[in-house]
Design a protein around this motif. Structure first.
Motif, short mmCIF file in Angstrom:
data_model
loop_
_atom_site.label_atom_id
_atom_site.label_comp_id
_atom_site.label_asym_id
_atom_site.label_seq_id
_atom_site.Cartn_x
_atom_site.Cartn_y
_atom_site.Cartn_z
N LEU A 29 11.53 15.86 6.58
CA LEU A 29 10.06 15.80 7.06
C LEU A 29 9.04 15.21 5.98
O LEU A 29 8.04 15.68 6.22
N SER A 31 6.60 13.28 4.89
CA SER A 31 5.47 12.50 5.62
C SER A 31 4.46 11.82 4.68
O SER A 31 3.89 12.53 4.19
N THR A 39 9.44 9.14 10.45
CA THR A 39 9.87 10.73 10.29
C THR A 39 10.05 10.99 11.57
O THR A 39 11.19 11.96 11.82
#
Length: 61
Positions: A29, A31, A39
């Protein structure tokens, strides 16, 4: 194709995703600006859902 538009903070969204899918890690995750596709690709591999399904689900969180 839907665009990923996060409501609230990314940390809150990450927590909800990890609650829903126990096999997703913080590394999945990560980002960074402009890396939404990367992602989402990792999430697709882990969940088996399509990109559009994931975008709709994440946007609804």
């Amino acid at each position: 194709m839907d665009k990923l538009q996060l409501k609230g903070g990314w940390n809150q969204v990450k927590g909800k995703i990890k609650q829903a899918y126990g096999n997703i890690t913080d590394d999945d995750l990560i980002s960074e600006e402009g890396k939404d596709d990367e992602t989402l690709g990792k999430l697709q591999q882990k969940t088996g859902k399509s990109r559009d399904e994931l975008v709709k689900w994440i946007n609804s969180l």
